[in-house]
Enzyme design. Structure first.
Site, PDB file in Angstrom:
ATOM      1  N   ASP A   1      45.134  26.614  60.148  1.00  0.00           N
ATOM      2  CA  ASP A   1      44.621  27.640  61.073  1.00  0.00           C
ATOM      3  C   ASP A   1      43.147  27.778  60.720  1.00  0.00           C
ATOM      4  OD1 ASP A   1      45.270  28.783  58.559  1.00  0.00           O
ATOM      5  OD2 ASP A   1      45.426  30.794  59.416  1.00  0.00           O
TER       6      ASP A   1
ATOM      7  N   HIS B   1      42.005  29.624  48.174  1.00  0.00           N
ATOM      8  CA  HIS B   1      43.434  29.592  48.477  1.00  0.00           C
ATOM      9  C   HIS B   1      43.888  28.221  48.981  1.00  0.00           C
ATOM     10  CE1 HIS B   1      43.597  33.943  48.013  1.00  0.00           C
ATOM     11  NE2 HIS B   1      42.664  34.096  48.933  1.00  0.00           N
TER      12      HIS B   1
END
Length: 330
Positions: free
Chosen positions: A16, A253
């Site tokens: 995303d 992340h």
């Protein structure tokens, strides 16, 4: 087993494409032990259309128009639509890359084949030891692929960025952002016998990129270096602003999940069977499944510690090689 230059790991990134997704994509492209065979676009930090456009433009920037991009499912499995959460737009900017324009424009379009079908075909084609699927957003597309093709469940290797076992959530006391996008889909994925490694907040909050790092990228004097530096400075600044404390940089992340897919030795893991809470105040919490507590087979490996120095050093080396055009070509 870690991949090598001689036997590179085939990677599918399910993105995303926000800021840390961009950094994960950059890391994989700069890794001689990895072969990126496709990108599948999902929703989360941005809508699917924006994420896919970012992917195509980033690949053009890196001269990698050979990598196909596929559109995934554009909304959670329990709803008919999706809009970007306010927090995601704050942290990633309206365009997903910190409102910094990618210094390349692609005229390419996404493939006509769906993300779900591409994942299914790829898992059927390659042995589990050779291919890793790396979701860095909602697990909607992965859940749909497993549901559509049950035969791939025991053939797929998933290394996901999401969840948390020992740390609080980042969009609530329990919920991590990616799992929170579609807890039902995530619960379905964890309930399977698929080979899953969860790279969650337990470890991703231990690895950071600093302003020193972005200055190094900017110092290359290249368009790629400036873009990566400006985009990541946005991320560092907004993290400091929103968290209320200066952590020394921004968390990496998604890049860590991508790195673990290539080299699992970067983390130590705890084997368990997970579930995701789908109701009540603990909705989207990732936690051990009490109904499978005594099962001999544990399908999920949760990363609990990380060799932060080795990863961050390697991460910056690879980004610098991209910025200076010194990467190994395939």
């Amino acid at each position: 087993m870690a991949a090598t230059k001689e036997t590179p790991r085939k990677i599918i990134l399910d993105l995303d494409t926000g800021i840390d997704d961009t950094l994960a994509l950059s890391y994989v492209l700069a890794s001689p032990e990895a072969e990126l065979i496709g990108i599948t676009g999902t929703y989360g930090n941005v809508v699917v259309e924006q994420g896919v456009a970012n992917d195509l433009n980033l690949l053009a920037m890196y001269g990698r128009d050979d990598v196909p991009v596929f559109k995934g499912i554009d909304h959670p499995s329990t709803t008919d639509s999706f809009s970007v959460p306010p927090d995601s737009e704050i942290f990633h900017g309206a365009n997903g890359t910190g409102n910094i324009e990618i210094p390349a424009h692609s005229d390419r379009k996404a493939q006509e084949e769906s993300s779900v079908d591409f994942i299914i075909e790829s898992v059927r084609r390659y042995p589990k030891e050779e291919l890793a699927i790396v979701p860095t957003g909602a697990l909607t597309t992965i859940a749909a692929a497993l549901e559509k093709a049950p035969d791939i469940v025991d053939k797929i290797r998933i290394v996901l960025m999401g969840g948390s076992l020992t740390q609080p959530g980042n969009v609530g006391p329990f919920a991590e952002a990616n799992i929170n996008q579609d807890p039902e889909a995530a619960n379905k994925v964890f309930a399977t016998t698929a080979d899953i490694t969860m790279v969650g907040l337990d470890v991703t909050t231990q690895v950071q990129m600093s302003r020193e790092d972005t200055e190094s990228l900017r110092g290359t004097g290249t368009a790629i270096g400036r873009f990566l530096a400006d985009m990541t400075d946005y991320y560092i600044n907004i993290t400091e602003q929103e968290e209320g404390v200066f952590l020394g940089g921004c968390n990496l992340h998604d890049p860590l999940a991508a790195a673990v897919a290539i080299d699992p030795s970067l983390v130590t893991t705890f084997a368990t069977n997970l579930m995701v809470e789908t109701e009540g105040p603990q909705r989207a919490r990732t936690i051990g499944d009490p109904n499978r507590l005594t099962d001999k087979t544990k399908n999920t490996k949760v990363a609990l510690s990380v060799d932060a120095e080795r990863f961050t050093s390697q991460f910056m080396e690879r980004l610098m090689s991209l910025a200076t055009g010194q990467t190994t070509e395939r």
